[in-house]
Design a protein around this motif. Structure first.
Motif, PDB file in Angstrom:
ATOM      1  N   ARG A  94       6.306   4.722   0.730  1.00 21.78           N
ATOM      2  CA  ARG A  94       5.363   4.379  -0.333  1.00 21.78           C
ATOM      3  C   ARG A  94       4.390   3.331   0.207  1.00 21.78           C
ATOM      4  NH1 ARG A  94       2.732   5.596  -5.147  1.00 21.78           N
ATOM      5  NH2 ARG A  94       1.790   3.649  -5.825  1.00 21.78           N
ATOM      6  N   ALA A  95       3.105   3.533  -0.074  1.00 21.09           N
ATOM      7  CA  ALA A  95       2.078   2.570   0.304  1.00 21.09           C
ATOM      8  C   ALA A  95       1.012   2.552  -0.790  1.00 21.09           C
ATOM      9  CB  ALA A  95       1.465   2.926   1.645  1.00 21.09           C
ATOM     10  N   THR A  96       0.094   1.609  -0.695  1.00 20.83           N
ATOM     11  CA  THR A  96      -0.971   1.516  -1.696  1.00 20.83           C
ATOM     12  C   THR A  96      -2.177   2.344  -1.306  1.00 20.83           C
ATOM     13  OG1 THR A  96      -0.267  -0.718  -2.283  1.00 20.83           O
ATOM     14  CG2 THR A  96      -2.477  -0.064  -2.960  1.00 20.83           C
ATOM     15  N   GLU A 151       2.116  -3.183  -3.359  1.00 26.61           N
ATOM     16  CA  GLU A 151       3.543  -2.845  -3.387  1.00 26.61           C
ATOM     17  C   GLU A 151       4.385  -4.089  -3.612  1.00 26.61           C
ATOM     18  OE1 GLU A 151       4.045   0.431  -3.465  1.00 26.61           O
ATOM     19  OE2 GLU A 151       1.862   0.382  -3.270  1.00 26.61           O
ATOM     20  N   SER A 152       5.447  -3.926  -4.393  1.00 25.85           N
ATOM     21  CA  SER A 152       6.318  -5.065  -4.688  1.00 25.85           C
ATOM     22  C   SER A 152       7.179  -5.429  -3.481  1.00 25.85           C
ATOM     23  CB  SER A 152       7.214  -4.745  -5.889  1.00 25.85           C
ATOM     24  OG  SER A 152       7.995  -3.589  -5.641  1.00 25.85           O
ATOM     25  N   LEU A 153       7.458  -4.458  -2.618  1.00 24.28           N
ATOM     26  CA  LEU A 153       8.291  -4.706  -1.438  1.00 24.28           C
ATOM     27  C   LEU A 153       7.626  -4.123  -0.203  1.00 24.28           C
ATOM     28  CD1 LEU A 153      11.864  -3.825  -2.753  1.00 24.28           C
ATOM     29  CD2 LEU A 153      10.975  -6.099  -2.272  1.00 24.28           C
ATOM     30  N   LEU A 154       7.553  -4.919   0.837  1.00 24.70           N
ATOM     31  CA  LEU A 154       7.113  -4.443   2.142  1.00 24.70           C
ATOM     32  C   LEU A 154       8.318  -4.593   3.067  1.00 24.70           C
ATOM     33  CD1 LEU A 154       3.630  -6.210   2.346  1.00 24.70           C
ATOM     34  CD2 LEU A 154       4.137  -3.905   1.529  1.00 24.70           C
ATOM     35  N   SER A 211       9.768   1.114   9.863  1.00 30.47           N
ATOM     36  CA  SER A 211      10.998   1.565  10.525  1.00 30.47           C
ATOM     37  C   SER A 211      11.321   3.009  10.178  1.00 30.47           C
ATOM     38  CB  SER A 211      12.182   0.667  10.126  1.00 30.47           C
ATOM     39  OG  SER A 211      12.003  -0.647  10.593  1.00 30.47           O
ATOM     40  N   ILE A 212      11.129   3.379   8.912  1.00 30.97           N
ATOM     41  CA  ILE A 212      11.392   4.760   8.492  1.00 30.97           C
ATOM     42  C   ILE A 212      10.450   5.716   9.208  1.00 30.97           C
ATOM     43  CG2 ILE A 212      11.233   6.361   6.534  1.00 30.97           C
ATOM     44  CD1 ILE A 212      12.244   4.001   4.772  1.00 30.97           C
ATOM     45  N   ALA A 213       9.172   5.349   9.274  1.00 30.30           N
ATOM     46  CA  ALA A 213       8.195   6.201   9.955  1.00 30.30           C
ATOM     47  C   ALA A 213       8.541   6.342  11.440  1.00 30.30           C
ATOM     48  CB  ALA A 213       6.791   5.624   9.783  1.00 30.30           C
ATOM     49  N   MET A 214       8.897   5.235  12.085  1.00 26.78           N
ATOM     50  CA  MET A 214       9.249   5.283  13.507  1.00 26.78           C
ATOM     51  C   MET A 214      10.505   6.114  13.731  1.00 26.78           C
ATOM     52  SD  MET A 214       8.528   1.307  14.568  1.00 26.78           S
ATOM     53  CE  MET A 214       9.261   1.494  16.198  1.00 26.78           C
ATOM     54  N   GLN A 254     -12.042   5.487   3.300  1.00 25.28           N
ATOM     55  CA  GLN A 254     -12.581   5.945   4.574  1.00 25.28           C
ATOM     56  C   GLN A 254     -11.962   5.160   5.730  1.00 25.28           C
ATOM     57  OE1 GLN A 254     -14.672   8.528   5.211  1.00 25.28           O
ATOM     58  NE2 GLN A 254     -14.420   9.036   3.037  1.00 25.28           N
ATOM     59  N   VAL A 255     -11.889   5.796   6.884  1.00 31.05           N
ATOM     60  CA  VAL A 255     -11.395   5.115   8.077  1.00 31.05           C
ATOM     61  C   VAL A 255     -12.312   3.937   8.385  1.00 31.05           C
ATOM     62  CG1 VAL A 255     -12.682   6.579   9.692  1.00 31.05           C
ATOM     63  CG2 VAL A 255     -10.591   5.429  10.451  1.00 31.05           C
ATOM     64  N   GLY A 256     -11.717   2.817   8.770  1.00 36.56           N
ATOM     65  CA  GLY A 256     -12.469   1.602   9.030  1.00 36.56           C
ATOM     66  C   GLY A 256     -12.557   0.676   7.836  1.00 36.56           C
ATOM     67  N   SER A 257     -12.095   1.151   6.680  1.00 39.63           N
ATOM     68  CA  SER A 257     -12.148   0.319   5.469  1.00 39.63           C
ATOM     69  C   SER A 257     -11.010  -0.694   5.401  1.00 39.63           C
ATOM     70  CB  SER A 257     -12.097   1.199   4.211  1.00 39.63           C
ATOM     71  OG  SER A 257     -13.168   2.109   4.185  1.00 39.63           O
ATOM     72  N   LEU A 258      -9.895  -0.385   6.038  1.00 36.06           N
ATOM     73  CA  LEU A 258      -8.736  -1.276   5.984  1.00 36.06           C
ATOM     74  C   LEU A 258      -8.813  -2.310   7.100  1.00 36.06           C
ATOM     75  CD1 LEU A 258      -5.796   1.250   5.420  1.00 36.06           C
ATOM     76  CD2 LEU A 258      -6.900  -0.200   3.711  1.00 36.06           C
ATOM     77  N   PRO A 259      -8.714  -3.587   6.755  1.00 35.33           N
ATOM     78  CA  PRO A 259      -8.617  -4.598   7.825  1.00 35.33           C
ATOM     79  C   PRO A 259      -7.371  -4.327   8.671  1.00 35.33           C
ATOM     80  CG  PRO A 259      -9.040  -5.637   5.697  1.00 35.33           C
ATOM     81  CD  PRO A 259      -8.717  -4.196   5.422  1.00 35.33           C
ATOM     82  N   SER A 260      -7.489  -4.453   9.973  1.00 36.30           N
ATOM     83  CA  SER A 260      -6.379  -4.099  10.857  1.00 36.30           C
ATOM     84  C   SER A 260      -5.104  -4.877  10.548  1.00 36.30           C
ATOM     85  CB  SER A 260      -6.784  -4.307  12.324  1.00 36.30           C
ATOM     86  OG  SER A 260      -7.159  -5.657  12.549  1.00 36.30           O
ATOM     87  N   ARG A 261      -5.251  -6.130  10.114  1.00 39.76           N
ATOM     88  CA  ARG A 261      -4.071  -6.946   9.795  1.00 39.76           C
ATOM     89  C   ARG A 261      -3.341  -6.430   8.557  1.00 39.76           C
ATOM     90  NH1 ARG A 261      -3.436 -11.917  12.253  1.00 39.76           N
ATOM     91  NH2 ARG A 261      -5.115 -12.565  13.647  1.00 39.76           N
ATOM     92  N   ASN A 262      -4.003  -5.612   7.738  1.00 41.17           N
ATOM     93  CA  ASN A 262      -3.381  -5.089   6.528  1.00 41.17           C
ATOM     94  C   ASN A 262      -2.632  -3.783   6.753  1.00 41.17           C
ATOM     95  OD1 ASN A 262      -4.726  -7.228   5.429  1.00 41.17           O
ATOM     96  ND2 ASN A 262      -5.801  -6.078   3.846  1.00 41.17           N
ATOM     97  N   VAL A 263      -2.775  -3.200   7.937  1.00 40.58           N
ATOM     98  CA  VAL A 263      -2.148  -1.899   8.188  1.00 40.58           C
ATOM     99  C   VAL A 263      -0.637  -2.062   8.297  1.00 40.58           C
ATOM    100  CG1 VAL A 263      -1.947   0.038   9.788  1.00 40.58           C
ATOM    101  CG2 VAL A 263      -4.201  -0.921   9.252  1.00 40.58           C
TER     102      VAL A 263
END
Length: 202
Positions: free
Chosen positions: A136-138, A151-154, A159-162, A180-189
């Motif tokens: 689950r992600a936003t 999300e309430s929990l990060l 780990s699940i994806a990996m 769109q790609v480039g909209s997310l700050p890299s630190r937020n990924v």
């Protein structure tokens, strides 16, 4: 009631004389309070079910993500998770779990010489392959990068994806919105797009 993982507990419509089977064969969880329909199947011996410590389950997933054989810890010794006869039952929650071929491998007891001292007891929680990882992600951008700002929990999304990718499986992300790609700050990924097979919008 039938949303989320509870959906997997819905028994299909069947012809008279046949026996209905749920869509899920086994469940490994710390508790089933948030998935009462799966819990009911476990209580009624309709699927293989185990209850293991939540942190150890998290570490099992991480072990699979790193191609490790499992998670070794003292957590669970002397409890129902301990597979030692007369102590516990390896976390089995029903008879189907006890009869499962997986049961003898899921939680095993080890004696390890630690720090030069005498052998100490540990439990090893086996890393299991994950064919389908659901996270689950936003927000998902058009390259599949995920962020979790609402999300309430990060916790174990990465780990699940990996673990799924390292098992040759797929990763499905349920998201609230797309960008769109480039909209997310890299630190937020939260999860890089290279690990995401498909994103599904609510």
């Amino acid at each position: 009631e039938s949303r989320g993982l509870n959906y997997l507990a819905i028994l299909p419509e069947i012809k008279a004389g046949d026996s209905a089977r749920p869509m899920v064969k086994r469940a490994i969880g710390a508790h089933y309070g948030q998935v009462p329909m799966l819990g009911e199947l476990a209580v009624n011996n309709k699927l293989e079910a185990w209850t293991l410590p939540l942190g150890s389950i998290s570490r099992m997933i991480r072990a699979q993500a790193t191609h490790s054989p499992g998670h070794i810890t003292t957590i669970g010794l002397g409890t129902s998770t301990d597979p030692t006869p007369g102590v516990g039952n390896g976390g089995a929650a029903n008879e189907l779990a006890l009869q499962s071929p997986l049961h003898k491998e899921l939680v095993t007891k080890l004696a390890i010489c630690y720090d030069g001292n005498m052998n100490s007891d540990f439990l090893m929680y086996k890393a299991l392959p994950i064919q389908v990882g659901i996270v689950r992600a936003t927000t998902a951008d058009s390259s599949g990068n995920l962020s979790g700002e609402h999300e309430s929990l990060l916790c174990d999304q990465l780990s699940i994806a990996m673990a799924a990718r390292n098992s040759g499986g797929v990763v499905i992300a349920q998201v609230k919105r797309l960008c769109q790609v480039g909209s997310l700050p890299s630190r937020n990924v939260l999860v890089p797009g290279a690990m995401v097979s498909v994103s599904m919008h609510d």
